[in-house]
Design an enzyme around this catalytic site. Structure first.
Site, short mmCIF file in Angstrom:
data_model
loop_
_atom_site.label_atom_id
_atom_site.label_comp_id
_atom_site.label_asym_id
_atom_site.label_seq_id
_atom_site.Cartn_x
_atom_site.Cartn_y
_atom_site.Cartn_z
N ASN A 1 71.45 -7.10 71.41
CA ASN A 1 71.39 -7.94 70.21
C ASN A 1 70.72 -9.24 70.62
O ASN A 1 71.33 -10.08 71.27
CB ASN A 1 72.82 -8.20 69.70
CG ASN A 1 72.84 -9.23 68.58
OD1 ASN A 1 71.82 -9.49 67.95
ND2 ASN A 1 74.02 -9.81 68.34
N SER B 1 80.05 -10.75 76.61
CA SER B 1 79.72 -11.12 77.99
C SER B 1 79.60 -9.91 78.93
O SER B 1 80.00 -9.98 80.08
CB SER B 1 80.72 -12.14 78.53
OG SER B 1 80.71 -13.31 77.73
N LYS C 1 69.73 -11.70 68.79
CA LYS C 1 70.07 -12.88 67.95
C LYS C 1 68.79 -13.64 67.60
O LYS C 1 67.75 -13.03 67.39
CB LYS C 1 71.09 -13.77 68.67
CG LYS C 1 72.27 -12.98 69.24
CD LYS C 1 73.36 -13.86 69.74
CE LYS C 1 74.42 -13.01 70.43
NZ LYS C 1 75.65 -13.73 70.66
C1 PEP Z 1 76.80 -10.21 71.02
O1 PEP Z 1 76.00 -10.99 70.58
O2 PEP Z 1 77.12 -9.26 70.32
C2 PEP Z 1 77.36 -10.43 72.36
C3 PEP Z 1 78.28 -9.62 72.78
O3 PEP Z 1 76.88 -11.50 73.09
P1 PEP Z 1 77.09 -11.78 74.65
O4 PEP Z 1 76.82 -10.49 75.37
O5 PEP Z 1 76.10 -12.84 75.00
O6 PEP Z 1 78.51 -12.22 74.83
#
Ligand code: PEP
Length: 250
Positions: A9, A212, A11
């Site tokens: 993802n 994460s 974003k």
């Molecule tokens: C996410 O955006 O769905 C996500 C899990 O972000 P991150 O891996 O950066 O925590």
């Protein structure tokens, strides 16, 4: 047997030129992977080039959102059909950032899930509790409402196709991962909740973990009984790191 699904993802990151550079770097190194579904979810403005460049490869493209109406006076919105015609196969629905910053509710998410299936897209539906809710012992209550209300009325033909992403809000972008045991406990609970509405297909539904996830912790998470993949934010932005995540088996 549930086939693992690893999805990035992105974003609000990467313009269409950066998207092409990423795809050109990742396509050859992932071309031999057949036992994991690979999905990249860039911003809307990159979807056109992303679907064109990955055509015929094992990399599928997803959008990060859609609107439930097909067309009309909805300034700024994008329909499922537009995404499908573009060549998208997946769409993320109800990410916690959309719930938090854009007022999405289980009810709007429900409409979006119907719109996704009606357009031939596979929805990746995000659920998860905040730290406050976890501390108050409300994990089951929150997940239950998100599943029941979000998936309400879903036609049996679609049950097994949906992908659920369990993303504890406190673990997203914070570097604080749920322990594999904590994550699996929530996944087992989610499968139980899914079983209450989709008795025949709950065992087939893929539940990703998100929060994460990085190359250092992916293997242990993926070794859990009910974790069937990952939805990855930050660690999916670099090709080398995304490659390691997709190739978690080593
Ligand atoms: C996410 O955006 O769905 C996500 C899990 O972000 P991150 O891996 O950066 O925590």
């Amino acid at each position: 047997m549930r086939k693992p699904i690893m999805a990035g993802n992105w974003k609000l990151n990467k313009n269409h030129l950066e998207t092409l550079a990423f795809i050109d770097e990742i396509t050859p190194v992932l071309s031999g992977v057949g036992d994991v579904d690979i999905v990249i979810c860039p911003p809307f403005t990159s979807l056109n080039v992303a679907t064109a460049r990955t055509k015929g490869t094992n990399i599928k493209i997803g959008a990060q959102d859609l609107f439930w109406e097909k067309s009309g006076a909805y300034t700024g919105e994008i329909s499922g059909e537009m995404l499908k015609v573009l060549g998208c196969d997946y769409v993320i629905i109800g990410h916690s950032e959309r719930r938090q910053y854009f007022g999405e509710t289980n009810q709007t998410i429900n409409k979006k899930i119907f719109a996704a299936f009606a357009s031939g897209l596979i929805p990746i539906v995000c659920v998860g509790e905040t730290w406050q809710e976890r501390s108050a012992g409300q994990v089951e209550q929150v997940l239950s409402a998100q599943i029941r209300e979000g998936l309400q009325g879903l036609n049996a033909e679609y049950h097994g196709k949906i992908v659920i992403a369990y993303e504890p809000v406190w673990a997203i972008g914070t570097g604080q991962t749920a322990t594999p045991a904590q994550a699996n406990e929530a996944h087992v609970l989610l499968r139980k909740l899914l079983g209450e509405i989709f008795a025949e297909t709950a065992q087939d539904i893929r539940i990703q973990y998100g929060g994460s996830v990085k190359p250092e912790n992916v293997r242990e998470l993926m070794a859990q009984s009910d974790i069937d993949g990952a939805l990855i934010g930050g660690a999916a932005l670099k090709a080398a790191s995304f490659e390691k995540l997709v190739k978690f088996k080593g």
